[in-house]
Scaffold this active site. Structure first.
Site, short mmCIF file in Angstrom:
data_model
loop_
_atom_site.label_atom_id
_atom_site.label_comp_id
_atom_site.label_asym_id
_atom_site.label_seq_id
_atom_site.Cartn_x
_atom_site.Cartn_y
_atom_site.Cartn_z
N ASP A 147 18.15 -6.17 -15.19
CA ASP A 147 18.80 -5.33 -16.20
C ASP A 147 20.29 -5.63 -16.19
OD1 ASP A 147 18.65 -3.21 -18.23
OD2 ASP A 147 19.87 -2.07 -16.83
N GLU B 280 24.29 -4.17 -17.80
CA GLU B 280 25.11 -3.23 -18.55
C GLU B 280 26.24 -4.04 -19.18
OE1 GLU B 280 24.12 -0.30 -19.10
OE2 GLU B 280 22.60 -0.13 -17.52
N GLU C 117 31.43 4.36 -26.50
CA GLU C 117 30.00 4.67 -26.57
C GLU C 117 29.24 4.09 -25.38
OE1 GLU C 117 31.77 3.24 -28.91
OE2 GLU C 117 31.82 4.63 -30.62
N HIS D 283 26.75 4.26 -19.42
CA HIS D 283 26.69 3.81 -18.02
C HIS D 283 27.81 4.33 -17.13
CE1 HIS D 283 29.75 1.01 -19.37
NE2 HIS D 283 28.90 0.33 -20.12
N HIS E 63 22.84 5.23 -16.99
CA HIS E 63 22.23 3.91 -16.86
C HIS E 63 23.01 3.10 -15.83
CE1 HIS E 63 19.84 3.67 -20.83
NE2 HIS E 63 20.11 4.94 -20.57
N ASP F 233 18.15 0.76 -12.68
CA ASP F 233 17.17 0.57 -13.75
C ASP F 233 16.21 -0.57 -13.42
OD1 ASP F 233 18.30 2.63 -15.11
OD2 ASP F 233 19.00 1.48 -16.82
#
Length: 243
Positions: A12, A14, A61, A66, A162, A167
């Site tokens: 995963d 970010e 946003e 995260h 997140h 994750d």
């Protein structure tokens, strides 16, 4: 009996944000990579985790999703500094990613910025989209990571924000559960009940408006629509078109 070793990397990322129009990755950067190694369906503990300095600001946003602040990233390495180590880690493995188009798009974009003629990720890794797998198993149901955790009774209570490594760890558990055999009888019965209710609702509508021609979206149209909404929701934190 097969002695072949199966190596999977559940991954995963970010990012600083994403574009709603055009290429979702262009102009943005990866700021965290989390990857969990699974060999022959066993977690090895040989994980890869790094925060990255993006040399640009994180969109508000994305920060809301995260919680990774610009100041925190100032002393972190750049993607260029970890690229070789990262490629060595994932090379030859099967990458398991939820909504893989998002993360692979960013990875290929980051590799292209290095100007080293690095090929696309899918040329040196097999890529499996766990979201696509879930949709085939549970058509018409919510298949976000949180929804799958609830379905398989996997603890995701630490997922208040997140985070790439967390994750990836949760997704590894989910994917192993999804591919390890049949689900519980309770869940199967729940699915049957919901399907029966849905069929009954459709029948009532047809009787009440028998002269009205109802045109339903095809499976392909629904899948394309859901994929776009998942892309928006995954890294935007929310989606206007979903409750």
């Amino acid at each position: 009996m097969s002695t072949a070793i199966t190596r999977q990397i559940v991954l995963d990322t970010e990012t600083t944000g994403m574009n709603q129009i055009g290429a979702h990755y262009e102009g943005h950067k990866i700021i965290e990579i989390g990857a969990v190694e699974v060999v022959n369906r066993r977690l090895t503990g040989n994980n890869f985790h790094v925060y990255l300095k993006p040399d640009r600001l994180v969109d508000p946003e994305a920060f809301g999703v995260h919680g990774i602040a610009d100041e925190f990233l100032l002393d972190k390495p750049t993607f260029a500094e970890v690229a070789d180590e990262f490629m060595d880690y994932i090379r030859g493995a099967e990458l398991v990613i939820h909504n893989a188009a998002f993360d692979i798009g960013f990875m290929d974009y980051e590799f292209s910025l290095l100007k080293r003629d690095i090929p696309k990720t899918n040329t040196f890794c097999k890529v499996t989209d766990s979201l696509a797998v879930a949709r085939k198993m549970f058509p018409g149901k919510r298949n976000s990571l949180d929804a799958l955790c609830a379905r398989y009774e996997i603890d995701n209570s630490k997922r208040t924000l997140h985070g790439a490594l967390l994750d990836a760890q949760i997704l590894a558990e989910v994917y192993l559960a999804m591919t390890g055999g049949q689900t519980s009888m309770a869940f199967a019965m729940e699915g049957e009940t919901q399907q029966q209710q849905g069929e009954a609702t459709i029948q009532r509508i047809v009787r009440q408006a028998s002269k009205l021609r109802v045109v339903f979206a095809t499976d392909e149209e629904i899948a394309a629509h859901e994929a776009r909404l998942d892309l928006v929701q995954k890294k935007g934190g929310s989606c206007l078109w979903r409750a």
